[in-house]
Design an enzyme around this catalytic site. Structure first.
Site, mmCIF file in Angstrom:
data_model
loop_
_atom_site.group_PDB
_atom_site.id
_atom_site.type_symbol
_atom_site.label_atom_id
_atom_site.label_comp_id
_atom_site.label_asym_id
_atom_site.label_seq_id
_atom_site.Cartn_x
_atom_site.Cartn_y
_atom_site.Cartn_z
ATOM 1 N N HIS A 80 100.282 46.065 5.554
ATOM 2 C CA HIS A 80 101.308 46.905 6.184
ATOM 3 C C HIS A 80 101.022 48.365 5.907
ATOM 4 C CE1 HIS A 80 102.621 46.485 2.004
ATOM 5 N NE2 HIS A 80 103.096 47.722 2.164
ATOM 6 N N HIS A 115 98.572 54.888 5.634
ATOM 7 C CA HIS A 115 97.442 54.012 5.296
ATOM 8 C C HIS A 115 97.906 52.576 5.162
ATOM 9 C CE1 HIS A 115 99.546 54.538 1.541
ATOM 10 N NE2 HIS A 115 99.009 53.384 1.167
HETATM 11 P P1 A2P Z 1 101.230 51.209 -0.405
HETATM 12 O O1 A2P Z 1 102.118 51.669 0.693
HETATM 13 O O2 A2P Z 1 100.164 52.174 -0.750
HETATM 14 O O3 A2P Z 1 100.629 49.860 -0.143
HETATM 15 P P2 A2P Z 1 105.253 47.592 -4.986
HETATM 16 O O4 A2P Z 1 104.718 46.233 -4.667
HETATM 17 O O5 A2P Z 1 104.467 48.329 -6.024
HETATM 18 O O6 A2P Z 1 106.728 47.589 -5.260
HETATM 19 O O7 A2P Z 1 105.066 48.445 -3.650
HETATM 20 C C1 A2P Z 1 105.546 48.008 -2.428
HETATM 21 C C2 A2P Z 1 104.966 48.878 -1.325
HETATM 22 O O8 A2P Z 1 105.517 50.183 -1.384
HETATM 23 C C3 A2P Z 1 103.480 49.035 -1.397
HETATM 24 O O9 A2P Z 1 103.007 48.902 -0.081
HETATM 25 C C4 A2P Z 1 103.264 50.393 -2.016
HETATM 26 O O10 A2P Z 1 102.105 51.097 -1.764
HETATM 27 C C5 A2P Z 1 104.507 51.140 -1.598
HETATM 28 N N1 A2P Z 1 104.934 52.036 -2.675
HETATM 29 C C6 A2P Z 1 105.244 51.678 -3.944
HETATM 30 N N2 A2P Z 1 105.663 52.747 -4.655
HETATM 31 C C7 A2P Z 1 105.612 53.811 -3.821
HETATM 32 C C8 A2P Z 1 105.906 55.204 -3.950
HETATM 33 N N3 A2P Z 1 106.357 55.724 -5.095
HETATM 34 N N4 A2P Z 1 105.708 55.995 -2.872
HETATM 35 C C9 A2P Z 1 105.258 55.494 -1.716
HETATM 36 N N5 A2P Z 1 104.963 54.197 -1.528
HETATM 37 C C10 A2P Z 1 105.131 53.354 -2.558
#
Ligand code: A2P
Length: 217
Positions: free
Chosen positions: A69, A148
Site C-alpha cells: 500500500h 511510496h
Molecule cells: P510506510 O507507509 O512507509 O509503509 P506500522 O505497521 O509500523 O504501524 O505502520 C503502518 C503503516 O503506516 C506503514 O505502512 C508505515 O510505513 C506507516 N507509518 C507508520 N508510522 C508512520 C509515521 N510516523 N509517519 C508516516 N507513516 C507511518
C-alpha cells in the site's frame, strides 16, 4: 476512547489490488536479484554488511511487510497531529472506497529499506496531507515527494523508515547531488547516491490499480 476516536484508523492509504501486488513483488525481487550481482554494488557492500568481504543476498536481507500500500496519512487512531482533520477532509470522504491508478516511477534500496516511489496525479494529491514532507530536513520538497510503497525492511527496521529514506535521496538530488549513474538496466537507469542508497528510475512506470481506504489493524 470514544466511538469518535475509534472511528479513526491506524492509517489511510491506497491498497494495491492483489494481482498488481504480485507483479510489483516480482519486479522488486528481479531488481534485488540483479543488484546484488553487480560489481558496482559489490564495491559498496560494506554499506550493507559492515564488512567488505561478506556477501549479501538482498532477497533474504529484506522482510516483506503485509499488504502492499501507499500510506497517505498515518493516524494511529487519532493520536497523530492532524489525524482528525484528515479524516474529516472532504476529499477523504468523497474518495473513500474509490479505485485509482498509481504510477510507480522508481525503485529504491538502502541498507534499511526497499520501496517504490509513487508519482501522484493532481487528483491523487487531493488526498495527500500537507505536512507529509516536513521531515525532509532543510530541503523543501514538493507535496507528494514522500509517496511510496514499502516493499521490505531490514531486520529490526520499521516501515516508517522507507518514506524517510526516499526523502533523503530526493533531498540529495535537490541539493544538486546527481548521484553516480551506474548503468542502464533493462528496467531503467540505476544511480548510486552513496551510503548504500540506490535508485532505479523505471523506464516504464508501473501502473498499479489501488483502492483508497484505511487499515485498522
Ligand atoms: P510506510 O507507509 O512507509 O509503509 P506500522 O505497521 O509500523 O504501524 O505502520 C503502518 C503503516 O503506516 C506503514 O505502512 C508505515 O510505513 C506507516 N507509518 C507508520 N508510522 C508512520 C509515521 N510516523 N509517519 C508516516 N507513516 C507511518
Amino acid at each position: 476512547g470514544s466511538i469518535e476516536e475509534m472511528s479513526i484508523p491506524l492509517y489511510y492509504g491506497w491498497f494495491l489490488l492483489s494481482s498488481i501486488q504480485d507483479k510489483v513483488r516480482c519486479t522488486s525481487m528481479d531488481f534485488l536479484k540483479t543488484l546484488d550481482t553487480l560489481e558496482a554494488f559489490k564495491k559498496h557492500l560494506i554499506d550493507f554488511t559492515g564488512k567488505a568481504e561478506k556477501e549479501v543476498d538482498l532477497e533474504q536481507y529484506f522482510e516483506a511487510k503485509g499488504t502492499l500500500h501507499c500510506t497517505t496519512k498515518f493516524c494511529n487512531y487519532g493520536k497523530v497531529e492532524g489525524a482528525k482533520e484528515y479524516a474529516q477532509n472532504k476529499a477523504v470522504g468523497d474518495f473513500y472506497g474509490s479505485a485509482f491508478e498509481l504510477s510507480l516511477s522508481a525503485l529504491f534500496v538502502t541498507p534499511r529499506t526497499v520501496g517504490a516511489r509513487v508519482s501522484l496525479s493532481e487528483e491523487q494529491l487531493l488526498l495527500w496531507p500537507a505536512d507529509a514532507e516536513k521531515e525532509a530536513g532543510p530541503a523543501s520538497l514538493p507535496p507528494g515527494s514522500r509517496a511510496h510503497v514499502t516493499l521490505g525492511c531490514a531486520e529490526g527496521v520499521e516501515p516508517v523508515q522507507t518514506g524517510l529514506d526516499l526523502l533523503e535521496i530526493l533531498a540529495l538530488q535537490q541539493g544538486g547531488q546527481q548521484g553516480e549513474l551506474i548503468e542502464e538496466m533493462e528496467l531503467g537507469s540505476l544511480t548510486y547516491y552513496g551510503e548504500g542508497r540506490w535508485l532505479l528510475s523505471l523506464r516504464e512506470p508501473i501502473g498499479a490499480l489501488a483502492c483508497f481506504s484505511s487499515f485498522y489493524g
